[in-house]
Design a protein around this motif. Structure first.
Motif, short mmCIF file in Angstrom:
data_model
loop_
_atom_site.label_atom_id
_atom_site.label_comp_id
_atom_site.label_asym_id
_atom_site.label_seq_id
_atom_site.Cartn_x
_atom_site.Cartn_y
_atom_site.Cartn_z
N ASP A 177 0.83 -1.20 0.00
CA ASP A 177 0.00 0.00 0.00
C ASP A 177 0.87 1.25 0.00
N GLY A 184 0.24 4.02 1.11
CA GLY A 184 0.14 4.69 2.41
C GLY A 184 1.25 4.27 3.37
N GLN A 185 1.75 3.05 3.22
CA GLN A 185 2.84 2.58 4.06
C GLN A 185 4.08 3.44 3.86
N ARG A 228 14.37 -0.95 4.28
CA ARG A 228 14.73 -2.02 5.19
C ARG A 228 13.64 -2.29 6.24
N ARG A 229 13.05 -1.25 6.77
CA ARG A 229 12.14 -1.41 7.91
C ARG A 229 10.68 -1.57 7.50
N VAL A 230 10.32 -1.02 6.34
CA VAL A 230 8.89 -1.02 5.98
C VAL A 230 8.60 -1.84 4.73
N PRO A 241 10.22 -6.06 4.78
CA PRO A 241 9.51 -7.08 5.57
C PRO A 241 8.14 -7.43 4.98
N GLN A 242 7.51 -6.45 4.36
CA GLN A 242 6.19 -6.72 3.79
C GLN A 242 6.30 -7.37 2.41
N ARG A 268 7.04 -11.27 2.39
CA ARG A 268 5.89 -12.16 2.55
C ARG A 268 5.15 -12.40 1.24
N ARG A 323 -0.11 -13.85 11.26
CA ARG A 323 -0.65 -12.56 11.65
C ARG A 323 -1.51 -11.95 10.54
N ASN A 333 -2.65 3.79 8.12
CA ASN A 333 -1.33 3.43 7.60
C ASN A 333 -0.37 2.95 8.68
N PHE A 387 2.00 0.15 10.39
CA PHE A 387 2.79 -0.92 9.79
C PHE A 387 2.20 -2.26 10.23
N HIS A 446 3.09 -5.28 10.01
CA HIS A 446 3.98 -6.33 10.49
C HIS A 446 4.55 -5.99 11.85
N ARG A 447 4.07 -4.91 12.47
CA ARG A 447 4.58 -4.54 13.79
C ARG A 447 3.41 -4.32 14.75
N GLU A 455 9.01 2.87 16.40
CA GLU A 455 9.77 2.75 15.15
C GLU A 455 10.52 4.05 14.80
#
Lengths: 219, 243
Positions: free
Chosen positions: A117, A119-120, A136-138, A141-142, A145, A219, B87, B89, B91-92, B100
């Protein structure tokens, strides 16, 4: 199911084929690392806002995808020495496979990143994250998957396609099988064993992919 | 504190922002209202460089805010943003979302970030949801985590982009209460909203945007009760009678 003759031959051939298996594993692993790294960079280039960055990646992917892997391997092994780049058969094999597969990996990674998305990214940016940190952080990881199931398929396809390296004399499993078969004429025994060994090597990968999907998919 | 002068932006011939000028003081709460497509979200998103503009100037505490500015990442740490669709995250967990930014952007030690993060989640009424993933939270809870996440950066101003528009009606109140509390504590807030009740109760000033221009502005009393402009009256009639 298997006759005594088959089992006796198998005992004789297996040590040689096992060496081939080991080469196949090394070949696949190196090609996997290379295609993953290169594919990732290509995917990021494809997603760049700058046409000058996008364009070379797009061209590269189009060219690589449009040429059969066997032709690429022949090119690297037999043509590159003419322009001063001499590689061993094994080097040519994993580099060729790595480059060929990077195009598929790139498209897979790009799809995974694009599925996130918008928006992320905005949320991360509004926290003040810079490109690499955001990646790296957002994003990663998504994207991992989303990308894992097709990545697993690619790994298995790559293991099987590493047999193409037999055509440029890399002593991997298929090549070893061909050598034994042509000297003993026991085609049935040899290629049954070769097929079973490829299957045996691909099964752990299937299990691994399944496990990774569960691990990252929760999750 | 926030200064907007002659800001304009166009997509082709469509003028999204048309010579907008505006001053927002420290601790002021400004609500921006207007129909969809009036440019209110675009104006808000210019204020933290998520959107570019063609001409004019936008500064926060004297420093220019531009999307393509080299320094924009650092400036954004001082401007919080709360989005319509949260918005978070996915995965957290709630607490991980909140810490974060402090940990990875501001390099705050983890123990301190955790302590502050817990306090913030407590403050927004989610002290018992620290380890919940966003998917397990209601929209209202997610939005309150998002507010805590932006507060964790200790911003000088928070921008709210229709923060309650994606919520079920019964969850809107919890989010508005948190926002009201922030306003009372003196946070500078710019809120794009359709919640006329909130604008009336909490805003110091209401702006009505139409076709990229500020058509009317003033106290909630002035703009919402005695609008001078015909288009403002028309808009308010439609918003109120829509229910």
């Amino acid at each position: 199911m298997f006759s005594d003759a088959f089992l006796n031959d198998a005992r004789e051939f297996l040590p040689i084929l096992a060496q081939g298996c080991w080469t196949t594993v090394k070949l696949t692993a190196l090609a996997l690392v290379m295609s993953t790294a290169l594919g990732f960079v290509l995917a990021l280039m494809r997603l760049s806002p700058y046409a000058l960055v996008r364009w070379p990646a797009t061209t590269f992917i189009t060219v690589i995808r449009g040429i059969p892997i066997i032709v690429q391997l022949f090119y690297i092994y037999f043509v590159f020495p003419d322009i001063g780049i001499s590689l061993t058969a094994f080097q040519a094999g994993f580099i060729g496979l790595g480059i060929a597969y990077s195009a598929y990996q790139a498209e897979n990674f790009r799809a995974g990143i694009e599925a996130i998305d918008r928006g992320q990214i905005e949320a991360a940016q509004s926290l003040g994250m810079r490109y690499l940190l955001l990646l790296r952080r957002v994003i990663m990881p998504q994207a991992i998957r989303i990308t894992l199931p097709p990545y697993g398929n690619t790994m298995i396809m790559m293991l099987k396609d590493s047999s193409i390296a037999s055509t440029i004399t890399v002593a991997e499993l298929m090549r070893q099988g061909q050598l034994i078969a042509s000297s003993t004429f026991k085609n049935m025994t040899v290629f049954t064993l070769v097929a079973l060994l490829y299957l045996t090597m691909s099964l752990p990968l299937t299990v691994l992919v399944h496990w990774l999907e569960k691990r990252f998919g929760r999750r | 504190m926030i200064s907007v002068t002659h800001l304009s932006k166009a997509f082709g011939t469509h003028r999204v922002l048309d010579d907008v000028s505006l001053e927002i003081a420290k601790s002021e709460v400004v609500c921006i209202i207007g129909a969809s497509g009036s440019g209110k979200s675009t104006l808000l998103r210019c204020m933290n460089g998520l959107e570019s503009y063609d001409s004019g100037e936008l500064t926060i505490e004297g420093r220019s805010i531009r999307k393509d500015d080299r320094d924009i990442h650092r400036l954004r740490t001082e401007v919080g943003m709360v989005f319509q669709r949260f918005n978070l995250f996915p995965h957290r967990t709630a607490i991980q979302n909140v810490i974060e930014g402090p940990i990875y952007v501001k390099k705050v030690p983890k123990a301190q970030a955790l302590e502050e993060g817990r306090a913030l989640l407590n403050k927004v009424g989610l002290g018992d949801k620290l380890d919940a993933y966003p998917a397990k939270l209601s929209g209202g809870q997610q939005q309150r985590v998002a507010i805590a996440r932006s507060l964790a950066m200790k911003p000088k101003v928070i921008l709210f982009d229709e923060p309650t528009s994606a919520l079920d009606p019964e969850l809107v109140g919890d989010v508005l209460r948190v926002m009201q509390q922030l306003a009372e504590e003196g946070m500078t807030m710019v809120v794009v909203t359709h919640e006329m009740g909130f604008a009336r109760e909490v805003a110091d000033r209401v702006l009505f945007l139409d076709q990229g221009r500020i058509l009317e502005q003033g106290t909630p009393e002035d703009v919402l009760k005695n609008p001078k402009n015909e288009r403002t009256r028309d808009f308010l009639r439609r918003v109120i009678h829509a229910i």
